[in-house]
Design a protein around this motif. Structure first.
Motif, PDB file in Angstrom:
ATOM      1  N   GLY A   1      16.755  78.178  41.084  1.00 30.10           N
ATOM      2  CA  GLY A   1      18.062  78.687  40.688  1.00 30.10           C
ATOM      3  C   GLY A   1      18.993  77.660  40.058  1.00 30.10           C
ATOM      4  N   ILE A   2      18.491  76.446  39.817  1.00 28.71           N
ATOM      5  CA  ILE A   2      19.302  75.400  39.178  1.00 28.71           C
ATOM      6  C   ILE A   2      18.804  75.236  37.746  1.00 28.71           C
ATOM      7  N   TYR A   3      19.710  75.448  36.794  1.00 31.99           N
ATOM      8  CA  TYR A   3      19.349  75.369  35.385  1.00 31.99           C
ATOM      9  C   TYR A   3      19.405  73.943  34.883  1.00 31.99           C
ATOM     10  N   GLU A   4      18.470  73.633  33.979  1.00 34.81           N
ATOM     11  CA  GLU A   4      18.418  72.322  33.339  1.00 34.81           C
ATOM     12  C   GLU A   4      18.185  72.479  31.853  1.00 34.81           C
ATOM     13  N   ILE A   5      18.803  71.585  31.098  1.00 31.78           N
ATOM     14  CA  ILE A   5      18.525  71.429  29.673  1.00 31.78           C
ATOM     15  C   ILE A   5      18.032  70.010  29.500  1.00 31.78           C
ATOM     16  N   SER A   6      16.881  69.845  28.855  1.00 31.37           N
ATOM     17  CA  SER A   6      16.321  68.518  28.647  1.00 31.37           C
ATOM     18  C   SER A   6      15.973  68.312  27.181  1.00 31.37           C
TER      19      SER A   6
ATOM     20  N   LEU B   1      30.040  67.831  31.456  1.00 36.26           N
ATOM     21  CA  LEU B   1      29.336  67.752  32.732  1.00 36.26           C
ATOM     22  C   LEU B   1      30.317  67.674  33.897  1.00 36.26           C
ATOM     23  N   LYS B   2      31.404  66.940  33.721  1.00 38.65           N
ATOM     24  CA  LYS B   2      32.417  66.834  34.777  1.00 38.65           C
ATOM     25  C   LYS B   2      33.043  68.202  35.049  1.00 38.65           C
ATOM     26  N   ASN B   3      33.379  68.917  33.993  1.00 33.43           N
ATOM     27  CA  ASN B   3      34.006  70.236  34.143  1.00 33.43           C
ATOM     28  C   ASN B   3      33.083  71.245  34.818  1.00 33.43           C
ATOM     29  N   SER B   4      31.784  71.094  34.633  1.00 29.28           N
ATOM     30  CA  SER B   4      30.836  72.036  35.237  1.00 29.28           C
ATOM     31  C   SER B   4      30.124  71.451  36.454  1.00 29.28           C
ATOM     32  N   LYS B   5      30.519  70.248  36.862  1.00 23.77           N
ATOM     33  CA  LYS B   5      29.911  69.551  38.009  1.00 23.77           C
ATOM     34  C   LYS B   5      28.404  69.443  37.857  1.00 23.77           C
ATOM     35  N   ALA B   6      27.959  69.232  36.636  1.00 23.59           N
ATOM     36  CA  ALA B   6      26.537  69.080  36.352  1.00 23.59           C
ATOM     37  C   ALA B   6      26.159  67.600  36.394  1.00 23.59           C
TER      38      ALA B   6
ATOM     39  N   PHE C   1       6.518  60.304  25.250  1.00 23.12           N
ATOM     40  CA  PHE C   1       7.957  60.219  25.029  1.00 23.12           C
ATOM     41  C   PHE C   1       8.474  58.918  25.627  1.00 23.12           C
ATOM     42  N   THR C   2       9.537  58.376  25.038  1.00 21.20           N
ATOM     43  CA  THR C   2      10.145  57.166  25.593  1.00 21.20           C
ATOM     44  C   THR C   2      11.236  57.522  26.584  1.00 21.20           C
ATOM     45  N   LYS C   3      11.884  58.675  26.376  1.00 18.67           N
ATOM     46  CA  LYS C   3      12.983  59.048  27.272  1.00 18.67           C
ATOM     47  C   LYS C   3      13.228  60.555  27.246  1.00 18.67           C
ATOM     48  N   THR C   4      13.908  60.989  28.310  1.00 19.54           N
ATOM     49  CA  THR C   4      14.382  62.367  28.418  1.00 19.54           C
ATOM     50  C   THR C   4      15.810  62.321  28.925  1.00 19.54           C
ATOM     51  N   VAL C   5      16.682  63.076  28.282  1.00 20.72           N
ATOM     52  CA  VAL C   5      18.057  63.243  28.739  1.00 20.72           C
ATOM     53  C   VAL C   5      18.153  64.662  29.281  1.00 20.72           C
ATOM     54  N   THR C   6      18.499  64.771  30.573  1.00 22.23           N
ATOM     55  CA  THR C   6      18.539  66.071  31.245  1.00 22.23           C
ATOM     56  C   THR C   6      19.943  66.356  31.755  1.00 22.23           C
ATOM     57  N   PHE C   7      20.376  67.578  31.552  1.00 20.58           N
ATOM     58  CA  PHE C   7      21.644  68.065  32.092  1.00 20.58           C
ATOM     59  C   PHE C   7      21.273  69.096  33.154  1.00 20.58           C
ATOM     60  N   ARG C   8      21.528  68.758  34.414  1.00 17.06           N
ATOM     61  CA  ARG C   8      21.171  69.627  35.527  1.00 17.06           C
ATOM     62  C   ARG C   8      22.443  70.250  36.096  1.00 17.06           C
ATOM     63  N   PHE C   9      22.535  71.564  36.029  1.00 15.47           N
ATOM     64  CA  PHE C   9      23.719  72.290  36.483  1.00 15.47           C
ATOM     65  C   PHE C   9      23.585  72.584  37.978  1.00 15.47           C
ATOM     66  N   ASP C  10      23.726  71.513  38.769  1.00 15.65           N
ATOM     67  CA  ASP C  10      23.461  71.554  40.202  1.00 15.65           C
ATOM     68  C   ASP C  10      24.711  71.456  41.077  1.00 15.65           C
ATOM     69  N   GLY C  11      25.889  71.352  40.460  1.00 18.99           N
ATOM     70  CA  GLY C  11      27.120  71.230  41.230  1.00 18.99           C
ATOM     71  C   GLY C  11      27.314  69.857  41.857  1.00 18.99           C
ATOM     72  N   GLN C  12      26.477  68.895  41.518  1.00 13.72           N
ATOM     73  CA  GLN C  12      26.522  67.568  42.130  1.00 13.72           C
ATOM     74  C   GLN C  12      27.326  66.546  41.325  1.00 13.72           C
ATOM     75  N   GLY C  13      27.255  66.618  39.996  1.00 11.68           N
ATOM     76  CA  GLY C  13      27.980  65.678  39.139  1.00 11.68           C
ATOM     77  C   GLY C  13      27.468  64.248  39.212  1.00 11.68           C
ATOM     78  N   ASN C  14      26.169  64.080  39.441  1.00 14.26           N
ATOM     79  CA  ASN C  14      25.583  62.742  39.538  1.00 14.26           C
ATOM     80  C   ASN C  14      25.212  62.176  38.175  1.00 14.26           C
ATOM     81  N   PHE C  15      25.084  60.864  38.108  1.00 16.23           N
ATOM     82  CA  PHE C  15      24.557  60.159  36.947  1.00 16.23           C
ATOM     83  C   PHE C  15      23.383  59.348  37.473  1.00 16.23           C
ATOM     84  N   ILE C  16      22.187  59.733  37.047  1.00 10.73           N
ATOM     85  CA  ILE C  16      20.958  59.133  37.557  1.00 10.73           C
ATOM     86  C   ILE C  16      20.157  58.564  36.390  1.00 10.73           C
TER      87      ILE C  16
END
Length: 137
Positions: free
Chosen positions: A35-40, A81-86, A99-114
Motif C-alpha cells: 500500500g506504499i507507492y513509489e516512483i523510481s 516530498l516535505k509537503n507529502s511526507k514522502a 544501472f549506476t543509480k536509482t532515485v526513488t520517491f517513497r510515499f510512506d509518510g516518513q519523510g526520510n532521506f536515505i
C-alpha cells in the motif's frame, strides 16, 4: 507527480549523456508495495558527487551547469516530498551493474532521506548531515 517525473527523467537523460556511452539506459517505474507507492528513476549515467549529495535539498546544486542545469529541480523535489511526507532514497550500484543509480520517491509518510551505496564508507566520511541515513546497498 508530473514535476517529479519530468525533473528526474531529464536528470537521468543528462547523466547518461554526460558519460559519452553509446548505450544509455533509463528505467522509470511506479509501484505499490504493501500500500506504499513509489516512483523510481534508474539510469546508467554518472554518479552523484559527494559534494552534491551533501548539498541536496539545502541549496541549489548541479553537476550539469554546462548543459543547462541550475539545481532548482532537486529543491522543488525536496519541497514536494516535505509537503507529502514522502521519503527520498538514492541507491548507488557497483560499476558492473546495469544501472549506476536509482532515485526513488517513497510515499510512506516518513519523510526520510536515505542513501544506499556500495561506496557507503566514502560517503559517510564526506557528508556531515544529521538528516541522511547512509547504508550499504
Amino acid at each position: 507527480l508530473e514535476t517529479l517525473l519530468c525533473d528526474h527523467i531529464k536528470d537521468a537523460v543528462i547523466a547518461v549523456e554526460s558519460t559519452g556511452k553509446r548505450n544509455g539506459n533509463i528505467l522509470t517505474s511506479v509501484s505499490s508495495v504493501d500500500g506504499i507507492y513509489e516512483i523510481s528513476v534508474s539510469d546508467n549515467g554518472i554518479e552523484f558527487e559527494t559534494d552534491t549529495l551533501q548539498k541536496l535539498g539545502i541549496e541549489r546544486v548541479t553537476t550539469h551547469k554546462e548543459s543547462g542545469g541550475n539545481g532548482i529541480g532537486f529543491m522543488t523535489t525536496f519541497d514536494t516530498l516535505k509537503n507529502s511526507k514522502a521519503s527520498l532514497i538514492i541507491t548507488e550500484y557497483e560499476p558492473d551493474k546495469p544501472f549506476t543509480k536509482t532515485v526513488t520517491f517513497r510515499f510512506d509518510g516518513q519523510g526520510n532521506f536515505i542513501i544506499r551505496s556500495y561506496r557507503c564508507e566514502i560517503i559517510k566520511e564526506k557528508i556531515i548531515r544529521e538528516d541522511i541515513l547512509i547504508t550499504y546497498n
